[in-house]
Structures are given as structure tokens and as C-alpha cells.
Design a protein around this motif. Structure first.
Motif, short mmCIF file in Angstrom:
data_model
loop_
_atom_site.label_atom_id
_atom_site.label_comp_id
_atom_site.label_asym_id
_atom_site.label_seq_id
_atom_site.Cartn_x
_atom_site.Cartn_y
_atom_site.Cartn_z
N LEU A 188 38.25 40.32 42.60
CA LEU A 188 37.15 39.90 43.45
C LEU A 188 36.42 41.09 44.05
N VAL A 189 37.17 42.09 44.49
CA VAL A 189 36.56 43.30 45.06
C VAL A 189 35.72 44.01 44.00
N ALA A 190 36.24 44.10 42.78
CA ALA A 190 35.49 44.75 41.70
C ALA A 190 34.20 43.99 41.41
N GLN A 191 34.25 42.67 41.41
CA GLN A 191 33.06 41.87 41.14
C GLN A 191 32.01 42.06 42.24
N VAL A 192 32.44 42.07 43.48
CA VAL A 192 31.51 42.21 44.60
C VAL A 192 30.93 43.62 44.64
N GLU A 193 31.74 44.62 44.35
CA GLU A 193 31.23 45.98 44.36
C GLU A 193 30.29 46.24 43.18
N ALA A 194 30.52 45.57 42.06
CA ALA A 194 29.64 45.73 40.90
C ALA A 194 28.28 45.06 41.14
N PRO A 224 29.01 30.87 45.23
CA PRO A 224 29.16 29.94 44.11
C PRO A 224 29.24 30.66 42.76
N GLU A 225 28.47 31.74 42.59
CA GLU A 225 28.55 32.51 41.34
C GLU A 225 29.92 33.15 41.19
N LEU A 226 30.41 33.73 42.29
CA LEU A 226 31.73 34.37 42.25
C LEU A 226 32.82 33.34 41.99
N SER A 227 32.67 32.16 42.57
CA SER A 227 33.63 31.08 42.33
C SER A 227 33.62 30.66 40.86
N ALA A 228 32.44 30.59 40.27
CA ALA A 228 32.34 30.22 38.85
C ALA A 228 32.97 31.29 37.97
N ARG A 229 32.76 32.57 38.30
CA ARG A 229 33.37 33.65 37.52
C ARG A 229 34.90 33.60 37.61
N ASP A 288 36.83 26.98 46.41
CA ASP A 288 35.60 26.68 47.12
C ASP A 288 34.92 27.99 47.55
N PRO A 289 33.61 28.05 47.51
CA PRO A 289 32.91 29.28 47.92
C PRO A 289 33.23 29.72 49.35
#
Length: 128
Positions: free
Chosen positions: A70-76, A83-88, A98-99
Motif C-alpha cells: 500500500l505504501v509503495a502504491q501511494v508513493e508511486a 476506491p482505486e487503491l481498494s480495487a488494486r 472498504d476505502p
């Protein structure tokens, strides 16, 4: 939630039953419910302790094992929506979250949500 019975009372109930009395007689003698006496002695026979069990939810989160991802996704992608992060996360790890849960988890990790003047938001790590 109510508080558990004292350690002293628990030990006296167990001692009373071990002295040859029934569990229900111990409950009447000490003024506690029958179910308490029965469950206490079941706990003593199973776990060998009169300590009460921990109340409440277990500590931690389902997301603890996915924190690095999750940290890598947010930093990227700092402006990723929850909702996008939840879907990933659902797509890669098969974990439906849940978001709002993701947002609280990221806040615990030190991320904050900043809005710019043009209305686009971005998650950044704050000073802890």
C-alpha cells in the motif's frame, strides 16, 4: 463491556469446587451466576489459568501484511483515490477492503491528505 470478576474471587470459586462442591453450589455460595462458575472451571481445565480472557477486538489489522504494498502504491501515485487503491488491492491480493479502512490505515502509517488550490488531492507522509 463490563469488568471481569476479581482474581481473588476466581481463585476462591475454583478452590470451593476443588474442595468437593458443585459448580452451581459455588455460584450460590459466592453470589455469582451459575454460568460464570461453569465457564470458569471449563477455562481452568482447558487453559490451567483463572485469568479472564482479553475483551474486545484483537489487535492489528487485516492490512498489516499488505502495508508495504500500500505504501509503495501511494508513493508511486500520490493522488490515488481510496476506491482505486481498494480495487488494486482486490485485484492483486484478493482482499476486498472498504476505502474508509484503507484511509484509516494510511493515516496510522503517517500519511495525510492534502488538497491543492485546484481541487486535486494528494497523500503525503506527514511529520510524525
Amino acid at each position: 463491556m463490563g469488568l471481569g470478576y476479581s482474581q481473588d474471587l476466581r481463585e476462591r470459586v475454583v478452590g470451593f469446587v476443588e474442595a468437593g462442591h458443585s459448580r452451581r453450589a459455588a455460584a450460590r455460595h459466592f453470589g455469582v451466576s451459575e454460568s460464570f462458575a461453569v465457564k470458569l472451571l471449563q477455562r481452568v481445565s482447558r487453559l490451567k489459568t483463572v485469568q479472564p480472557a482479553r475483551q474486545g477486538r484483537p489487535r492489528g489489522s487485516r492490512l498489516d501484511g499488505h502495508g508495504a504494498y500500500l505504501v509503495a502504491q501511494v508513493e508511486a501515485v500520490p493522488d490515488i483515490t481510496m476506491p482505486e487503491l481498494s480495487a488494486r488491492l482486490a485485484q492483486t491480493a484478493g482482499l476486498a477492503v472498504d476505502p474508509a479502512v484503507l484511509s484509516r490505515f494510511l493515516c496510522r502509517l503517517g500519511f495525510t491528505y492534502k488538497k491543492s488550490a485546484d481541487g486535486v488531492g494528494m497523500r503525503t507522509r506527514g511529520c510524525a
